[in-house]
Design a protein around this motif. Structure first.
Motif, PDB file in Angstrom:
ATOM      1  N   PHE A  74     -21.532 -19.115 -40.914  1.00  0.00           N
ATOM      2  CA  PHE A  74     -21.991 -17.928 -41.622  1.00  0.00           C
ATOM      3  C   PHE A  74     -22.685 -16.926 -40.712  1.00  0.00           C
ATOM      4  O   PHE A  74     -23.512 -16.137 -41.173  1.00  0.00           O
ATOM      5  CB  PHE A  74     -22.939 -18.325 -42.756  1.00  0.00           C
ATOM      6  CG  PHE A  74     -22.293 -19.179 -43.824  1.00  0.00           C
ATOM      7  CD1 PHE A  74     -21.364 -18.645 -44.689  1.00  0.00           C
ATOM      8  CD2 PHE A  74     -22.611 -20.526 -43.948  1.00  0.00           C
ATOM      9  CE1 PHE A  74     -20.763 -19.421 -45.670  1.00  0.00           C
ATOM     10  CE2 PHE A  74     -22.024 -21.311 -44.926  1.00  0.00           C
ATOM     11  CZ  PHE A  74     -21.091 -20.757 -45.787  1.00  0.00           C
ATOM     12  N   ALA A  75     -22.332 -16.929 -39.423  1.00  0.00           N
ATOM     13  CA  ALA A  75     -22.976 -16.023 -38.474  1.00  0.00           C
ATOM     14  C   ALA A  75     -22.192 -14.745 -38.246  1.00  0.00           C
ATOM     15  O   ALA A  75     -22.558 -13.942 -37.387  1.00  0.00           O
ATOM     16  CB  ALA A  75     -23.203 -16.738 -37.139  1.00  0.00           C
ATOM     17  N   GLY A  76     -21.112 -14.531 -38.972  1.00  0.00           N
ATOM     18  CA  GLY A  76     -20.266 -13.376 -38.712  1.00  0.00           C
ATOM     19  C   GLY A  76     -19.519 -13.573 -37.407  1.00  0.00           C
ATOM     20  O   GLY A  76     -18.943 -14.632 -37.151  1.00  0.00           O
ATOM     21  N   TYR A  77     -19.519 -12.547 -36.546  1.00  0.00           N
ATOM     22  CA  TYR A  77     -18.863 -12.657 -35.244  1.00  0.00           C
ATOM     23  C   TYR A  77     -19.737 -13.404 -34.227  1.00  0.00           C
ATOM     24  O   TYR A  77     -19.228 -13.846 -33.202  1.00  0.00           O
ATOM     25  CB  TYR A  77     -18.538 -11.271 -34.686  1.00  0.00           C
ATOM     26  CG  TYR A  77     -17.521 -10.506 -35.501  1.00  0.00           C
ATOM     27  CD1 TYR A  77     -16.299 -11.080 -35.858  1.00  0.00           C
ATOM     28  CD2 TYR A  77     -17.772  -9.205 -35.914  1.00  0.00           C
ATOM     29  CE1 TYR A  77     -15.376 -10.376 -36.611  1.00  0.00           C
ATOM     30  CE2 TYR A  77     -16.838  -8.496 -36.667  1.00  0.00           C
ATOM     31  CZ  TYR A  77     -15.649  -9.086 -37.004  1.00  0.00           C
ATOM     32  OH  TYR A  77     -14.726  -8.398 -37.744  1.00  0.00           O
ATOM     33  N   ARG A  78     -21.013 -13.547 -34.506  1.00  0.00           N
ATOM     34  CA  ARG A  78     -21.943 -14.169 -33.547  1.00  0.00           C
ATOM     35  C   ARG A  78     -21.972 -15.679 -33.769  1.00  0.00           C
ATOM     36  O   ARG A  78     -22.999 -16.263 -34.138  1.00  0.00           O
ATOM     37  CB  ARG A  78     -23.327 -13.556 -33.694  1.00  0.00           C
ATOM     38  CG  ARG A  78     -23.348 -12.035 -33.544  1.00  0.00           C
ATOM     39  CD  ARG A  78     -24.735 -11.464 -33.752  1.00  0.00           C
ATOM     40  NE  ARG A  78     -25.653 -11.926 -32.712  1.00  0.00           N
ATOM     41  CZ  ARG A  78     -26.952 -11.655 -32.700  1.00  0.00           C
ATOM     42  NH1 ARG A  78     -27.484 -10.931 -33.682  1.00  0.00           N
ATOM     43  NH2 ARG A  78     -27.720 -12.107 -31.727  1.00  0.00           N
ATOM     44  N   THR A  79     -20.842 -16.321 -33.528  1.00  0.00           N
ATOM     45  CA  THR A  79     -20.705 -17.737 -33.861  1.00  0.00           C
ATOM     46  C   THR A  79     -21.577 -18.659 -33.011  1.00  0.00           C
ATOM     47  O   THR A  79     -21.792 -19.806 -33.387  1.00  0.00           O
ATOM     48  CB  THR A  79     -19.231 -18.170 -33.711  1.00  0.00           C
ATOM     49  OG1 THR A  79     -18.790 -17.879 -32.371  1.00  0.00           O
ATOM     50  CG2 THR A  79     -18.351 -17.419 -34.692  1.00  0.00           C
ATOM     51  N   ASP A  80     -22.058 -18.165 -31.861  1.00  0.00           N
ATOM     52  CA  ASP A  80     -22.902 -19.004 -31.002  1.00  0.00           C
ATOM     53  C   ASP A  80     -24.391 -18.800 -31.284  1.00  0.00           C
ATOM     54  O   ASP A  80     -25.238 -19.365 -30.594  1.00  0.00           O
ATOM     55  CB  ASP A  80     -22.611 -18.713 -29.532  1.00  0.00           C
ATOM     56  CG  ASP A  80     -22.824 -17.246 -29.174  1.00  0.00           C
ATOM     57  OD1 ASP A  80     -22.912 -16.421 -30.103  1.00  0.00           O
ATOM     58  OD2 ASP A  80     -22.898 -16.927 -27.978  1.00  0.00           O
ATOM     59  N   THR A  81     -24.720 -17.988 -32.304  1.00  0.00           N
ATOM     60  CA  THR A  81     -26.112 -17.708 -32.648  1.00  0.00           C
ATOM     61  C   THR A  81     -26.437 -18.306 -34.010  1.00  0.00           C
ATOM     62  O   THR A  81     -25.731 -18.039 -34.990  1.00  0.00           O
ATOM     63  CB  THR A  81     -26.373 -16.189 -32.688  1.00  0.00           C
ATOM     64  OG1 THR A  81     -26.080 -15.628 -31.409  1.00  0.00           O
ATOM     65  CG2 THR A  81     -27.822 -15.892 -33.049  1.00  0.00           C
ATOM     66  N   GLN A  82     -27.497 -19.105 -34.078  1.00  0.00           N
ATOM     67  CA  GLN A  82     -27.900 -19.675 -35.364  1.00  0.00           C
ATOM     68  C   GLN A  82     -28.240 -18.549 -36.326  1.00  0.00           C
ATOM     69  O   GLN A  82     -29.136 -17.741 -36.063  1.00  0.00           O
ATOM     70  CB  GLN A  82     -29.110 -20.589 -35.182  1.00  0.00           C
ATOM     71  CG  GLN A  82     -29.566 -21.238 -36.491  1.00  0.00           C
ATOM     72  CD  GLN A  82     -30.693 -22.235 -36.271  1.00  0.00           C
ATOM     73  OE1 GLN A  82     -30.699 -22.959 -35.292  1.00  0.00           O
ATOM     74  NE2 GLN A  82     -31.661 -22.247 -37.180  1.00  0.00           N
ATOM     75  N   PRO A  83     -27.544 -18.467 -37.459  1.00  0.00           N
ATOM     76  CA  PRO A  83     -27.705 -17.284 -38.318  1.00  0.00           C
ATOM     77  C   PRO A  83     -29.030 -17.219 -39.070  1.00  0.00           C
ATOM     78  O   PRO A  83     -29.563 -16.133 -39.286  1.00  0.00           O
ATOM     79  CB  PRO A  83     -26.517 -17.384 -39.273  1.00  0.00           C
ATOM     80  CG  PRO A  83     -26.160 -18.828 -39.297  1.00  0.00           C
ATOM     81  CD  PRO A  83     -26.476 -19.360 -37.935  1.00  0.00           C
ATOM     82  N   PHE A  84     -29.567 -18.362 -39.498  1.00  0.00           N
ATOM     83  CA  PHE A  84     -30.775 -18.345 -40.320  1.00  0.00           C
ATOM     84  C   PHE A  84     -31.902 -19.079 -39.609  1.00  0.00           C
ATOM     85  O   PHE A  84     -31.763 -20.250 -39.224  1.00  0.00           O
ATOM     86  CB  PHE A  84     -30.501 -18.999 -41.686  1.00  0.00           C
ATOM     87  CG  PHE A  84     -29.544 -18.210 -42.533  1.00  0.00           C
ATOM     88  CD1 PHE A  84     -29.995 -17.191 -43.342  1.00  0.00           C
ATOM     89  CD2 PHE A  84     -28.183 -18.477 -42.496  1.00  0.00           C
ATOM     90  CE1 PHE A  84     -29.113 -16.450 -44.121  1.00  0.00           C
ATOM     91  CE2 PHE A  84     -27.292 -17.740 -43.265  1.00  0.00           C
ATOM     92  CZ  PHE A  84     -27.760 -16.722 -44.079  1.00  0.00           C
ATOM     93  N   ILE A  85     -32.995 -18.367 -39.404  1.00  0.00           N
ATOM     94  CA  ILE A  85     -34.156 -18.941 -38.734  1.00  0.00           C
ATOM     95  C   ILE A  85     -35.376 -18.747 -39.617  1.00  0.00           C
ATOM     96  O   ILE A  85     -35.389 -17.905 -40.517  1.00  0.00           O
ATOM     97  CB  ILE A  85     -34.396 -18.299 -37.348  1.00  0.00           C
ATOM     98  CG1 ILE A  85     -34.622 -16.780 -37.505  1.00  0.00           C
ATOM     99  CG2 ILE A  85     -33.226 -18.568 -36.419  1.00  0.00           C
ATOM    100  CD1 ILE A  85     -35.049 -16.104 -36.203  1.00  0.00           C
TER     101      ILE A  85
END
Length: 394
Positions: free
Chosen positions: A136-147
């Protein structure tokens, strides 16, 4: 024309070689099952078969892409199913909490359970896809979306993108939905505006989700309590002085600009309640406010917060089901194109077979004919080379 003995022998050898070459070609066709073994066998059929073979290879690659799309969409559908089940469970616990017969200890127990469900919701929101990236990060698949956490709140650091895969020469299908679309940008209870209490409020009052009464102006408003029994209303969009004032009675409707809300409980002087156009919320804020109400609130204010949470949970569940329905539609489309691709693959194979495969009945007939020609050529050579005037000398 004079015919020499060497010419007879040379022509005979040439005839044997030609017949043998034809026999060899037929044997090669029989062993391979192909009528066209080299482009020179049938240039037109060979060129056509090459074009069809390339189209078949491209179709096979689309099939691989469709397999990847189905894997991604199936994982997404499973995750959304788990999210919807979790929201349904939270709704059950919220309804249970609204039972006026429950004591403080009972509400605390529900709050402890919902704290665990909050962490579970965050875990679902940070699920990985089949490629190992965040779903569920959109295009930023290597970034944890929810912090974040329950105390500080949850923040989305993905983008609004939706990853896609090309599954045919004319169709690119989305294989993901952004976390903002699923968890954050959720219509509030009425879909036109959202309500909230100011973080600095010190009283025990709460504001309802509200309804639209008449034509909503679309402006933002703020209700400011000048005392425990009086309030002013400000149009924060237009600015300026208070646009309305009133005497407060817990539960009585407060209307302004096509908006009707209810404030219940005992407010303190200076408490503020906001009415914000747009009507969106997020599932994490809804859970945070609900857990806070279970741990700290009581009376009419608590019931108002429970009612507001129920409305937001209904909207959250409806939003997840909407996204899941879209995912299901995409899965059906991929399956439909997969079926069409399979039929197309069979058609391509049939075309290639028609162009290049050997007709065994025709080839068998040709083989017998070539054998007879070779045998006739051999007999004619023997008889021709056996002619000599010496045979007639006595």
């Amino acid at each position: 024309m004079r015919i020499s003995t060497s010419m007879i022998y040379n022509n005979g050898v040439q005839a044997f070689q030609n017949r043998s070459a034809e026999m060899l070609q037929l044997q090669t066709q029989f062993s391979s099952g192909k009528r066209v073994t080299t482009p020179s066998d049938d240039p037109l059929a060979s060129a056509s078969a090459l074009v069809v073979s390339q189209a078949k290879s491209v179709n096979s690659q689309w099939a691989v892409n469709r397999g990847s799309a189905k894997d991604a969409l199936s994982t997404l559908d499973t995750t959304l199913g788990s999210v919807s089940d979790l929201i349904a469970y939270i709704k059950e616990r919220t309804i249970q909490a609204g039972n006026g017969s429950l004591g403080a200890s009972d509400l605390q127990a529900i709050a402890i359970d919902l704290r665990a469900r909050f962490d579970q919701m965050v875990a679902y929101a940070n699920t990985n896809d089949p490629q190992g990236g965040y779903m569920f990060a959109g295009y930023r698949t290597d970034t944890q979306p929810f912090i974040g956490n329950l105390s500080s709140g949850i923040f989305y650091q993905g983008d609004q993108g939706s990853r896609a895969i090309q599954i045919s020469d004319s169709r690119v299908i989305p294989t993901s939905n952004s976390g903002n679309d699923v968890f954050m940008n959720i219509p509030s209870g009425n879909g036109f505006f959202s309500t909230s209490g100011d973080s600095g409020n010190s009283g025990g009052a709460a504001i309802s989700a509200g309804t639209v009464s008449g034509t909503y102006s679309g402006n933002n408003y703020q209700i400011v309590f000048t005392s425990a029994t009086d309030y002013d209303i400000y149009d924060t969009t237009a600015g300026g002085p208070a646009v309305a004032s009133g005497s407060y009675t817990s539960g009585d409707p407060i209307s302004i600009g096509g908006v009707t809300v209810n404030v219940v409980g005992a407010p303190a002087s200076g408490d503020k309640f906001n009415i914000t156009a747009g009507g969106s919320t997020d599932i994490f804020s809804t859970l945070k406010d609900l857990i806070g109400a279970l741990e700290n609130s009581s009376g009419d204010a608590f019931q108002a917060q429970v009612g507001k949470a129920m409305g937001n949970l209904d909207s959250a569940l409806e939003n997840v089901l909407r996204v899941r329905a879209s995912v299901g539609s995409r899965i059906n489309e991929v399956q439909s194109l997969d079926s069409f691709g399979s039929q197309l693959d069979v058609q391509y194979a049939d075309t290639i077979s028609r162009l290049t495969d050997l007709d065994y009945a025709q080839a068998s007939s040709d083989l017998v004919q070539k054998q007879l020609a070779l045998q006739a050529s051999q007999k004619a050579f023997v008889q021709t080379t056996g002619l000599s005037l010496f045979n007639y000398l006595t």
